[in-house]
Scaffold this motif. Structure first.
Motif, PDB file in Angstrom:
ATOM      1  N   PRO A   7       0.822  -1.212   0.000  1.00  0.00           N
ATOM      2  CA  PRO A   7       0.000   0.000   0.000  1.00  0.00           C
ATOM      3  C   PRO A   7       0.857   1.264   0.000  1.00  0.00           C
ATOM      4  O   PRO A   7       2.045   1.233   0.306  1.00  0.00           O
ATOM      5  CB  PRO A   7      -0.808  -0.110   1.294  1.00  0.00           C
ATOM      6  CG  PRO A   7      -0.118  -1.105   2.125  1.00  0.00           C
ATOM      7  CD  PRO A   7       0.675  -1.996   1.218  1.00  0.00           C
ATOM      8  N   GLU A   8       0.216   2.351  -0.348  1.00  0.00           N
ATOM      9  CA  GLU A   8       0.875   3.666  -0.335  1.00  0.00           C
ATOM     10  C   GLU A   8       0.457   4.402   0.929  1.00  0.00           C
ATOM     11  O   GLU A   8      -0.731   4.464   1.257  1.00  0.00           O
ATOM     12  CB  GLU A   8       0.436   4.489  -1.539  1.00  0.00           C
ATOM     13  CG  GLU A   8       0.991   5.899  -1.527  1.00  0.00           C
ATOM     14  CD  GLU A   8       0.479   6.745  -2.677  1.00  0.00           C
ATOM     15  OE1 GLU A   8       0.436   7.966  -2.510  1.00  0.00           O
ATOM     16  OE2 GLU A   8       0.115   6.184  -3.725  1.00  0.00           O
ATOM     17  N   VAL A   9       1.436   4.952   1.628  1.00  0.00           N
ATOM     18  CA  VAL A   9       1.152   5.845   2.754  1.00  0.00           C
ATOM     19  C   VAL A   9       1.313   7.248   2.212  1.00  0.00           C
ATOM     20  O   VAL A   9       2.391   7.643   1.781  1.00  0.00           O
ATOM     21  CB  VAL A   9       2.106   5.597   3.942  1.00  0.00           C
ATOM     22  CG1 VAL A   9       1.815   6.584   5.063  1.00  0.00           C
ATOM     23  CG2 VAL A   9       2.006   4.165   4.421  1.00  0.00           C
ATOM     24  N   LEU A  42     -11.472  13.951  -1.910  1.00  0.00           N
ATOM     25  CA  LEU A  42     -11.059  14.160  -0.531  1.00  0.00           C
ATOM     26  C   LEU A  42     -10.284  15.461  -0.428  1.00  0.00           C
ATOM     27  O   LEU A  42      -9.365  15.701  -1.215  1.00  0.00           O
ATOM     28  CB  LEU A  42     -10.184  12.985  -0.082  1.00  0.00           C
ATOM     29  CG  LEU A  42      -9.704  12.971   1.349  1.00  0.00           C
ATOM     30  CD1 LEU A  42     -10.889  12.804   2.310  1.00  0.00           C
ATOM     31  CD2 LEU A  42      -8.726  11.846   1.565  1.00  0.00           C
ATOM     32  N   THR A  43     -10.678  16.307   0.529  1.00  0.00           N
ATOM     33  CA  THR A  43      -9.941  17.529   0.848  1.00  0.00           C
ATOM     34  C   THR A  43      -9.559  17.455   2.315  1.00  0.00           C
ATOM     35  O   THR A  43     -10.426  17.323   3.184  1.00  0.00           O
ATOM     36  CB  THR A  43     -10.802  18.793   0.603  1.00  0.00           C
ATOM     37  OG1 THR A  43     -11.221  18.805  -0.765  1.00  0.00           O
ATOM     38  CG2 THR A  43     -10.010  20.046   0.902  1.00  0.00           C
ATOM     39  N   ALA A  44      -8.266  17.502   2.599  1.00  0.00           N
ATOM     40  CA  ALA A  44      -7.781  17.377   3.973  1.00  0.00           C
ATOM     41  C   ALA A  44      -8.085  18.645   4.759  1.00  0.00           C
ATOM     42  O   ALA A  44      -7.839  19.750   4.296  1.00  0.00           O
ATOM     43  CB  ALA A  44      -6.285  17.107   3.973  1.00  0.00           C
ATOM     44  N   GLN A  48      -2.846  14.626   7.767  1.00  0.00           N
ATOM     45  CA  GLN A  48      -3.220  13.239   7.997  1.00  0.00           C
ATOM     46  C   GLN A  48      -2.479  12.313   7.043  1.00  0.00           C
ATOM     47  O   GLN A  48      -2.039  12.728   5.982  1.00  0.00           O
ATOM     48  CB  GLN A  48      -4.725  13.038   7.853  1.00  0.00           C
ATOM     49  CG  GLN A  48      -5.274  13.357   6.483  1.00  0.00           C
ATOM     50  CD  GLN A  48      -6.790  13.343   6.460  1.00  0.00           C
ATOM     51  OE1 GLN A  48      -7.397  14.400   6.365  1.00  0.00           O
ATOM     52  NE2 GLN A  48      -7.382  12.190   6.551  1.00  0.00           N
ATOM     53  N   ARG A  49      -2.347  11.074   7.466  1.00  0.00           N
ATOM     54  CA  ARG A  49      -1.732  10.040   6.634  1.00  0.00           C
ATOM     55  C   ARG A  49      -2.811   9.049   6.232  1.00  0.00           C
ATOM     56  O   ARG A  49      -3.609   8.632   7.055  1.00  0.00           O
ATOM     57  CB  ARG A  49      -0.627   9.327   7.401  1.00  0.00           C
ATOM     58  CG  ARG A  49       0.607  10.174   7.533  1.00  0.00           C
ATOM     59  CD  ARG A  49       1.702   9.474   8.310  1.00  0.00           C
ATOM     60  NE  ARG A  49       2.898  10.265   8.344  1.00  0.00           N
ATOM     61  CZ  ARG A  49       3.091  11.304   9.130  1.00  0.00           C
ATOM     62  NH1 ARG A  49       2.154  11.686   9.952  1.00  0.00           N
ATOM     63  NH2 ARG A  49       4.214  11.980   9.096  1.00  0.00           N
ATOM     64  N   LEU A  50      -2.792   8.664   4.959  1.00  0.00           N
ATOM     65  CA  LEU A  50      -3.752   7.705   4.436  1.00  0.00           C
ATOM     66  C   LEU A  50      -3.009   6.433   4.042  1.00  0.00           C
ATOM     67  O   LEU A  50      -1.922   6.498   3.474  1.00  0.00           O
ATOM     68  CB  LEU A  50      -4.454   8.266   3.196  1.00  0.00           C
ATOM     69  CG  LEU A  50      -5.111   9.634   3.321  1.00  0.00           C
ATOM     70  CD1 LEU A  50      -5.659  10.061   1.962  1.00  0.00           C
ATOM     71  CD2 LEU A  50      -6.209   9.601   4.356  1.00  0.00           C
ATOM     72  N   LEU A  51      -3.600   5.274   4.325  1.00  0.00           N
ATOM     73  CA  LEU A  51      -3.065   3.993   3.880  1.00  0.00           C
ATOM     74  C   LEU A  51      -3.927   3.553   2.712  1.00  0.00           C
ATOM     75  O   LEU A  51      -5.075   3.140   2.884  1.00  0.00           O
ATOM     76  CB  LEU A  51      -3.103   2.967   5.013  1.00  0.00           C
ATOM     77  CG  LEU A  51      -2.462   1.617   4.709  1.00  0.00           C
ATOM     78  CD1 LEU A  51      -0.973   1.790   4.401  1.00  0.00           C
ATOM     79  CD2 LEU A  51      -2.657   0.663   5.871  1.00  0.00           C
ATOM     80  N   ARG A  60     -12.332  -2.405   0.684  1.00  0.00           N
ATOM     81  CA  ARG A  60     -12.676  -1.067   1.190  1.00  0.00           C
ATOM     82  C   ARG A  60     -12.001   0.026   0.362  1.00  0.00           C
ATOM     83  O   ARG A  60     -11.564   1.032   0.900  1.00  0.00           O
ATOM     84  CB  ARG A  60     -12.219  -0.940   2.645  1.00  0.00           C
ATOM     85  CG  ARG A  60     -12.860  -1.943   3.573  1.00  0.00           C
ATOM     86  CD  ARG A  60     -12.452  -1.717   5.019  1.00  0.00           C
ATOM     87  NE  ARG A  60     -12.806  -0.368   5.429  1.00  0.00           N
ATOM     88  CZ  ARG A  60     -11.965   0.458   6.049  1.00  0.00           C
ATOM     89  NH1 ARG A  60     -10.750   0.109   6.326  1.00  0.00           N
ATOM     90  NH2 ARG A  60     -12.366   1.668   6.390  1.00  0.00           N
ATOM     91  N   LEU A  61     -11.866  -0.177  -0.936  1.00  0.00           N
ATOM     92  CA  LEU A  61     -11.196   0.812  -1.788  1.00  0.00           C
ATOM     93  C   LEU A  61     -11.739   2.214  -1.545  1.00  0.00           C
ATOM     94  O   LEU A  61     -12.932   2.371  -1.341  1.00  0.00           O
ATOM     95  CB  LEU A  61     -11.369   0.448  -3.266  1.00  0.00           C
ATOM     96  CG  LEU A  61     -10.554  -0.733  -3.744  1.00  0.00           C
ATOM     97  CD1 LEU A  61     -10.957  -1.130  -5.147  1.00  0.00           C
ATOM     98  CD2 LEU A  61      -9.070  -0.436  -3.713  1.00  0.00           C
ATOM     99  N   PRO A  62     -10.914   3.218  -1.479  1.00  0.00           N
ATOM    100  CA  PRO A  62      -9.497   3.255  -1.822  1.00  0.00           C
ATOM    101  C   PRO A  62      -8.562   2.865  -0.681  1.00  0.00           C
ATOM    102  O   PRO A  62      -7.352   2.911  -0.823  1.00  0.00           O
ATOM    103  CB  PRO A  62      -9.278   4.709  -2.221  1.00  0.00           C
ATOM    104  CG  PRO A  62     -10.209   5.463  -1.344  1.00  0.00           C
ATOM    105  CD  PRO A  62     -11.434   4.563  -1.218  1.00  0.00           C
ATOM    106  N   TRP A  63      -9.079   2.483   0.462  1.00  0.00           N
ATOM    107  CA  TRP A  63      -8.264   2.192   1.644  1.00  0.00           C
ATOM    108  C   TRP A  63      -7.730   0.758   1.583  1.00  0.00           C
ATOM    109  O   TRP A  63      -8.416  -0.156   1.143  1.00  0.00           O
ATOM    110  CB  TRP A  63      -9.071   2.383   2.925  1.00  0.00           C
ATOM    111  CG  TRP A  63      -9.996   3.551   2.837  1.00  0.00           C
ATOM    112  CD1 TRP A  63     -11.352   3.520   2.847  1.00  0.00           C
ATOM    113  CD2 TRP A  63      -9.653   4.934   2.671  1.00  0.00           C
ATOM    114  NE1 TRP A  63     -11.858   4.788   2.696  1.00  0.00           N
ATOM    115  CE2 TRP A  63     -10.845   5.678   2.590  1.00  0.00           C
ATOM    116  CE3 TRP A  63      -8.445   5.612   2.578  1.00  0.00           C
ATOM    117  CZ2 TRP A  63     -10.861   7.058   2.431  1.00  0.00           C
ATOM    118  CZ3 TRP A  63      -8.473   6.987   2.423  1.00  0.00           C
ATOM    119  CH2 TRP A  63      -9.669   7.689   2.347  1.00  0.00           C
TER     120      TRP A  63
END
Length: 86
Positions: A7-9, A42-44, A48-51, A60-63
């Motif tokens: 995954p991408e963080v 999504l607008t932060a 925050q960090r997303l996985l 559970r895309l995009p997660w």
């Protein structure tokens, strides 16, 4: 055997915007093409960090939900998956 696609963080700062793929068909996972109506906008509001899923297998895309890795019997083996050569 090829290395798994991990995954991408992604670190977002307040005001950062992104369009993330929910269907898993994007060629640039986890990002979604600009014209796609299926994506998650999504607008932060804060840092925050997303996985984010890059393999398209997550339920559970995009997660990322860990679907890219087969189950392992112990905690030590789970951690070893993240280092090459183990």
């Amino acid at each position: 055997m090829p290395d798994p696609l991990l995954p991408e963080v992604r670190l977002l700062q307040p005001g950062d915007r992104c369009l993330l793929c929910r269907c898993g068909r994007s060629a640039q996972l986890p990002d979604c093409p600009a014209g796609c109506a299926e994506g998650v906008h999504l607008t932060a509001r804060r840092e925050q960090r997303l996985l984010l899923c890059r393999c398209g297998q997550s339920g559970r895309l995009p997660w990322c939900d860990g679907s890219h890795s087969p189950p392992t019997p112990g905690l030590g083996q789970r951690w070893r998956r993240f280092w090459k050569g183990e």
